[in-house]
Each structure stands twice: as C-alpha cells, then as structure tokens.
Design an enzyme around this catalytic site. Structure first.
Site, short mmCIF file in Angstrom:
data_model
loop_
_atom_site.label_atom_id
_atom_site.label_comp_id
_atom_site.label_asym_id
_atom_site.label_seq_id
_atom_site.Cartn_x
_atom_site.Cartn_y
_atom_site.Cartn_z
N HIS A 25 52.37 58.14 40.14
CA HIS A 25 53.05 59.23 39.96
C HIS A 25 54.04 59.53 41.05
O HIS A 25 54.97 60.68 41.24
CB HIS A 25 52.42 60.60 39.67
CG HIS A 25 51.70 60.56 38.30
ND1 HIS A 25 50.43 60.22 38.09
CD2 HIS A 25 52.16 60.92 37.12
CE1 HIS A 25 50.29 60.28 36.89
NE2 HIS A 25 51.01 60.89 36.36
N HIS A 32 52.74 53.97 32.73
CA HIS A 32 51.28 54.08 32.24
C HIS A 32 50.90 54.75 30.91
O HIS A 32 51.89 55.54 30.60
CB HIS A 32 50.36 54.89 33.35
CG HIS A 32 50.87 56.09 33.84
ND1 HIS A 32 52.04 56.31 34.62
CD2 HIS A 32 50.52 57.49 33.54
CE1 HIS A 32 52.26 57.70 34.74
NE2 HIS A 32 51.42 58.44 34.14
N CYS A 67 47.06 67.62 28.02
CA CYS A 67 47.70 66.19 28.12
C CYS A 67 47.02 65.51 29.65
O CYS A 67 46.59 66.15 30.25
CB CYS A 67 49.24 66.21 28.49
SG CYS A 67 49.87 67.25 29.90
N GLU A 87 39.59 70.62 29.92
CA GLU A 87 40.56 71.46 30.19
C GLU A 87 40.47 72.97 29.53
O GLU A 87 40.72 74.02 30.15
CB GLU A 87 42.04 71.13 29.85
CG GLU A 87 42.61 69.94 30.92
CD GLU A 87 43.82 69.60 30.41
OE1 GLU A 87 44.74 70.49 30.25
OE2 GLU A 87 44.14 68.39 30.93
N GLU A 114 55.75 57.55 31.48
CA GLU A 114 54.58 57.27 30.69
C GLU A 114 54.88 56.81 29.23
O GLU A 114 56.18 57.33 28.77
CB GLU A 114 54.02 58.82 30.45
CG GLU A 114 53.42 59.50 31.69
CD GLU A 114 52.50 60.61 31.42
OE1 GLU A 114 51.78 60.74 32.25
OE2 GLU A 114 52.84 61.24 30.58
#
Length: 182
Positions: A25, A32, A67, A87, A114
């Site tokens: 990132h 990815h 996500c 989460e 992504e």
C-alpha cells in the site's frame, strides 16, 4: 497492517506472489487481490460503516460494510465471511457479484491498487463492531445512501462510490430483494 501478506495478482487475477500488506500500500501501490462486502438485512437496509480513525488509508470515511484481503489459499467468499465476523461480529453467506481493478492514492500516505471482488451478504445479525476497524455503522435505505453521497461525496471511500454506482446500475434487484434468490 505490517504482519500480514496480501496476494499479488495480474490484471486477470492470476496469483503472481505475496507481499507484506503495508509495503503493497506504499509508494505507487502494488496490485493485489481484495474484496468489498455489502451487507443488507431482510428489510432491505444496507449496512454502511465509518472506518476507524486507526486506519492508515481513508480513516473516518464512510464505506461499504467491510473490505479486506483474502489470505493465501482462502476463497473470496470465505474471506468475506471471515472479515464480516472479525470487523462486525456478524455471520452471513457471501455471494460474489463482480470484480474491478482500481488505483487510488490517499493524500501522501499510501495507495490502494486492487483487483477488488464485490460481494453481497444478507444478515439480520446485530453488529458487534471491532473498534480497530470500524468507528460506527448505520443501516440505511438506498435513498438515504444516495442522499448522503449527493450531500457530501468526499465523506466516502473512492471504492465505495465506484461500487455503489455499479451495483445500482447492474444489480438493482440484488440491492432491493430481501433475500438471495433460490
């Protein structure tokens, strides 16, 4: 973020290796595999979350229900179910709808690059949020989400804006039907 690897892919989602999540990132971002999960309940409300202030990229922005990235050897739907629980403390079957490739920079901090698989889940579970991931959540109608986006689009993650537009255009029945089709 630094102890986890992401799966590197080409534009056809063919695996080409792994990389540390944080490293993937940074700079220009490395392509990815990822997923975005949208959760609706049996009443047709959509669950949005405001990302935790602890997030490196887009902290405190409104986004889809959750996500993340699949682990090595983990299928997209299984990864969605795992992260839904991690989460939001929720359970729900995931259905893959479509995929898209995007690259978006967040200030001078980092980049999301992504191949993102968009998932949908139906769940009537009450969220029990992980505050490292989620600051708050709201169950909203499609019209309420549209109004929030119109009023302040800069309060949302870029991937949510792209996905929401696509979901409404190509999967309206998935958003409005109370359950998965038989």
């Amino acid at each position: 973020m630094s102890n986890i690897n992401v799966i590197l892919v080409d534009e056809n989602d063919t695996e080409i290796g792994e990389m540390n999540k944080l490293a993937a990132h940074l700079n220009q971002g490395t392509l990815h595999r990822a997923f975005s999960l949208h959760v609706k309940n049996s009443q047709g409300l959509i669950l949005l979350q405001r990302r935790s202030e602890k997030k490196l990229l887009w902290p405190r922005y409104w986004s889809n229900s959750c996500c993340s990235h699949p682990l090595s050897g983990e299928g997209i739907e299984a990864a969605g179910q795992r992260r839904l629980f991690e989460e939001l403390g929720m359970h729900g079957k995931c259905e893959r709808l479509y995929s898209f490739l995007y690259r978006e920079a967040y200030k001078n901090v980092g980049v999301e690059h992504e191949l993102c698989h968009v998932l949908l889940s139906v769940s009537d579970s009450r969220p029990a949020i992980n505050y490292d991931e989620v600051e708050e959540y709201r169950w909203l109608t499609i019209e309420e989400i549209d109004a929030m986006l119109e009023e302040n689009p800069s309060a949302f993650t870029p991937w949510f804006i792209m996905e929401w537009s696509h979901l409404k255009a190509y999967f309206p029945e998935k958003l409005t039907s109370p359950l998965f089709p038989s």
